[in-house]
Enzyme design. Structure first.
Site, PDB file in Angstrom:
ATOM      1  N   LEU A   1      24.173 -21.906  -9.147  1.00 22.97           N
ATOM      2  CA  LEU A   1      24.334 -21.202 -10.404  1.00 22.97           C
ATOM      3  C   LEU A   1      23.052 -20.387 -10.568  1.00 22.97           C
ATOM      4  CD1 LEU A   1      25.693 -20.701 -13.131  1.00 22.97           C
ATOM      5  CD2 LEU A   1      24.685 -22.845 -13.936  1.00 22.97           C
TER       6      LEU A   1
ATOM      7  N   ARG B   1      23.601 -27.005  -7.633  1.00 23.35           N
ATOM      8  CA  ARG B   1      22.194 -26.656  -7.915  1.00 23.35           C
ATOM      9  C   ARG B   1      22.105 -25.349  -8.706  1.00 23.35           C
ATOM     10  NH1 ARG B   1      19.901 -23.356  -2.888  1.00 23.35           N
ATOM     11  NH2 ARG B   1      21.864 -22.417  -2.285  1.00 23.35           N
TER      12      ARG B   1
ATOM     13  N   SER C   1      22.481 -22.082   3.204  1.00 28.63           N
ATOM     14  CA  SER C   1      21.803 -23.303   3.629  1.00 28.63           C
ATOM     15  C   SER C   1      22.751 -24.493   3.527  1.00 28.63           C
ATOM     16  CB  SER C   1      20.590 -23.540   2.730  1.00 28.63           C
ATOM     17  OG  SER C   1      21.018 -23.613   1.385  1.00 28.63           O
TER      18      SER C   1
ATOM     19  N   PRO D   1      20.987 -13.221  12.167  1.00 29.09           N
ATOM     20  CA  PRO D   1      19.635 -13.676  11.847  1.00 29.09           C
ATOM     21  C   PRO D   1      18.769 -12.496  11.394  1.00 29.09           C
ATOM     22  CG  PRO D   1      19.904 -13.409  14.222  1.00 29.09           C
ATOM     23  CD  PRO D   1      21.237 -13.099  13.608  1.00 29.09           C
ATOM     24  N   ASN D   2      17.751 -12.740  10.571  1.00 26.40           N
ATOM     25  CA  ASN D   2      16.734 -11.703  10.423  1.00 26.40           C
ATOM     26  C   ASN D   2      15.793 -11.871  11.614  1.00 26.40           C
ATOM     27  OD1 ASN D   2      14.859 -13.732   9.718  1.00 26.40           O
ATOM     28  ND2 ASN D   2      15.293 -13.481   7.537  1.00 26.40           N
TER      29      ASN D   2
ATOM     30  N   GLU E   1      14.204 -15.261  12.047  1.00 30.12           N
ATOM     31  CA  GLU E   1      15.169 -16.295  12.449  1.00 30.12           C
ATOM     32  C   GLU E   1      15.528 -16.138  13.932  1.00 30.12           C
ATOM     33  OE1 GLU E   1      17.042 -16.589   7.934  1.00 30.12           O
ATOM     34  OE2 GLU E   1      18.048 -15.334   9.415  1.00 30.12           O
TER      35      GLU E   1
ATOM     36  N   ASP F   1      23.180 -11.264   2.175  1.00 29.10           N
ATOM     37  CA  ASP F   1      24.585 -11.598   1.913  1.00 29.10           C
ATOM     38  C   ASP F   1      25.427 -10.327   1.780  1.00 29.10           C
ATOM     39  OD1 ASP F   1      23.881 -14.262   1.830  1.00 29.10           O
ATOM     40  OD2 ASP F   1      23.708 -14.327  -0.351  1.00 29.10           O
TER      41      ASP F   1
ATOM     42  N   ASN G   1      19.611  -2.929  -7.153  1.00 29.44           N
ATOM     43  CA  ASN G   1      19.943  -3.609  -8.407  1.00 29.44           C
ATOM     44  C   ASN G   1      19.007  -4.770  -8.673  1.00 29.44           C
ATOM     45  OD1 ASN G   1      22.274  -2.034  -9.102  1.00 29.44           O
ATOM     46  ND2 ASN G   1      23.247  -3.006  -7.342  1.00 29.44           N
TER      47      ASN G   1
HETATM   48  N1  LIG Z   1      13.156  -3.013   0.990  1.00 27.67           N
HETATM   49  C1  LIG Z   1      14.339  -2.622   1.470  1.00 27.67           C
HETATM   50  N2  LIG Z   1      14.702  -1.308   1.450  1.00 27.67           N
HETATM   51  C2  LIG Z   1      15.892  -0.907   1.943  1.00 27.67           C
HETATM   52  N3  LIG Z   1      16.800  -1.746   2.476  1.00 27.67           N
HETATM   53  C3  LIG Z   1      16.507  -3.052   2.521  1.00 27.67           C
HETATM   54  C4  LIG Z   1      15.257  -3.569   2.034  1.00 27.67           C
HETATM   55  N4  LIG Z   1      15.262  -4.904   2.205  1.00 27.67           N
HETATM   56  C5  LIG Z   1      16.448  -5.224   2.777  1.00 27.67           C
HETATM   57  N5  LIG Z   1      17.194  -4.112   2.977  1.00 27.67           N
HETATM   58  C6  LIG Z   1      18.533  -4.025   3.557  1.00 27.67           C
HETATM   59  O1  LIG Z   1      19.182  -5.281   3.544  1.00 27.67           O
HETATM   60  C7  LIG Z   1      19.429  -5.732   4.887  1.00 27.67           C
HETATM   61  C8  LIG Z   1      19.199  -7.221   4.978  1.00 27.67           C
HETATM   62  O2  LIG Z   1      17.880  -7.499   4.569  1.00 27.67           O
HETATM   63  P1  LIG Z   1      16.925  -8.582   5.269  1.00 27.67           P
HETATM   64  O3  LIG Z   1      16.642  -8.209   6.665  1.00 27.67           O
HETATM   65  O4  LIG Z   1      15.772  -8.739   4.338  1.00 27.67           O
HETATM   66  O5  LIG Z   1      17.882  -9.853   5.270  1.00 27.67           O
HETATM   67  P2  LIG Z   1      17.548 -11.384   5.065  1.00 27.67           P
HETATM   68  O6  LIG Z   1      16.145 -11.670   5.544  1.00 27.67           O
HETATM   69  O7  LIG Z   1      18.661 -12.136   5.650  1.00 27.67           O
HETATM   70  O8  LIG Z   1      17.572 -11.465   3.474  1.00 27.67           O
HETATM   71  P3  LIG Z   1      17.971 -12.649   2.495  1.00 27.67           P
HETATM   72  O9  LIG Z   1      16.680 -13.046   1.874  1.00 27.67           O
HETATM   73  O10 LIG Z   1      18.897 -11.990   1.529  1.00 27.67           O
HETATM   74  O11 LIG Z   1      18.614 -13.724   3.326  1.00 27.67           O
HETATM   75  C9  LIG Z   1      18.481  -4.901   5.758  1.00 27.67           C
HETATM   76  O12 LIG Z   1      18.977  -4.785   7.077  1.00 27.67           O
HETATM   77  C10 LIG Z   1      18.460  -3.572   5.016  1.00 27.67           C
HETATM   78  O13 LIG Z   1      19.629  -2.801   5.294  1.00 27.67           O
HETATM   79 MG   LIG Z   2      19.261 -14.111   5.219  1.00 27.74          MG
END
Ligand SMILES: Nc1ncnc2c1ncn2[C@@H]1O[C@H](COP(=O)(O)OP(=O)(O)OP(=O)(O)O)[C@@H](O)[C@H]1O
Ligand SMILES: [Mg+2]
Length: 309
Positions: free
Chosen positions: A15, A92, A140, A186-187, A190, A256, A289
């Site tokens: 939430l 949570r 998670s 993954p980012n 990760e 997401d 946003n």
């Molecule tokens: N500062 C930014 N400016 C523009 N685009 C962004 C920015 N941050 C994130 N994005 C967009 O969002 C996508 C996903 O972001 P990110 O790589 O931070 O994912 P994440 O680490 O999985 O994030 P989360 O914390 O939501 O899990 C990026 O590939 C990019 O397209």
């Molecule tokens: Mg993520």
């Protein structure tokens, strides 16, 4: 066959409560503005993103206690089909607060409560019965939920011939690549952990992802790079899409939103080149946003056109 192609799973929803305040001072009462409540958690956010793009999905999530009831009300208000699995422990909460003096955002999250073995069974049974074309497991895992939980989800996906999309981290993600998914997101941090290194430079991402693909860990890997955009890697493809320059307000939900864009584009049979463009467009649009809000369709559309030039 099931009429809904996409099923998202959120075992540890939240939430989401967001607000503003002026000045972070310890020991004093910090007056916050009226809170905004949103339904949160990986899969629920992915379903919300798909709905913004005009798509349909079913969000399967756990719900417990009074917080779970509010979460269910919020999910119903979103334009998504949903199925709440009752659990004993309370859902949570998460708390996002912006200090108007500095414009800095603070994010507080709690771990999820315990899930009983019978509840795990109910979740898995529900997923199994849906026979989705795309099954998205995101977020998670609750405390006490074994890190091989997503492996069980992967086995169901295999049995049902569902394309499994996974967005998670740590051990849960490592376990997924042991069994194999259709797509993982993954980012870059990760991804580094997955291949057992501390960090990866941009020019090492392709090789690392291809290594995982070669061992059957995933067919498609989308590596998100925050403000730098993302890359999509398959056995024989590497595509980099830089993120557009946007007026960033909050990065909450960017990952997401990206998974939502990717899943929707796949379900619409877009080319992989367009799939990654939609992912980046939705992720970047989400950053425009405040707080826990995701993205507006018109922003995602405009950014998609921009990254397609
Ligand atoms: N500062 C930014 N400016 C523009 N685009 C962004 C920015 N941050 C994130 N994005 C967009 O969002 C996508 C996903 O972001 P990110 O790589 O931070 O994912 P994440 O680490 O999985 O994030 P989360 O914390 O939501 O899990 C990026 O590939 C990019 O397209
Ligand atoms: Mg993520």
């Amino acid at each position: 066959m099931n009429a809904i192609d996409i099923v998202t799973l959120t075992v540890n929803p939240a939430l989401d409560k967001s607000t503003h305040f002026k000045g972070l001072i310890s020991e004093q009462k910090i007056r916050c503005d009226e809170p905004r409540f949103d339904a949160g958690g990986g899969g629920i956010n992915v379903s919300k993103a798909i709905s913004r793009l005009g798509g349909t999905s079913l969000a399967v999530y756990t719900s417990g206690g009074a917080t779970g009831k509010i979460l269910e009300d919020l999910v119903v208000k979103e334009n998504i089909f949903s199925k709440a699995i009752p659990v004993q422990t309370w859902t949570r909460e998460s708390f996002v607060a912006v200090d108007d003096h500095t414009n800095l955002q603070y994010r507080f999250g709690f771990s999820g409560g315990r899930i009983e073995a019978s509840e795990v069974e109910a979740i898995l049974k529900t997923i199994e019965n849906q026979k989705a074309k795309y099954l998205v497991a995101s977020g998670s895992l609750n405390e006490g939920l074994s890190s091989d939980f997503y492996q069980k989800v992967a086995q169901i996906a295999k049995k049902n011939n569902s394309k499994l999309i996974v967005d998670t981290s740590g051990e849960a993600l490592s376990k997924i690549i042991e069994i194999g998914a259709y797509l993982i997101k993954p980012n870059v941090g990760e991804l580094a952990k997955l291949v057992g290194v501390d960090n990866l430079e941009m020019d090492e991402v392709n090789h690392a992802a291809k290594q995982i693909i070669a061992t059957g860990g995933a067919e498609i890997i989308v590596v998100s790079l925050g403000p730098q955009g993302a890359v999509l890697v398959t056995k024989d493809l590497y595509q980099y899409v830089p993120a557009p320059n946007v007026a960033k307000k909050s990065t909450v939900g960017a990952g997401d939103s990206m998974v939502g864009g990717i899943t929707w584009a796949l379900s619409e049979n877009k080319s992989l080149e367009d799939v990654i463009r939609w992912g980046v467009a939705c992720g970047s649009a989400a950053t425009m946003n405040e707080g826990t809000q995701l993205f507006k369709r018109e922003d995602a559309q405009r950014l998609f056109e921009w990254v397609s030039k």
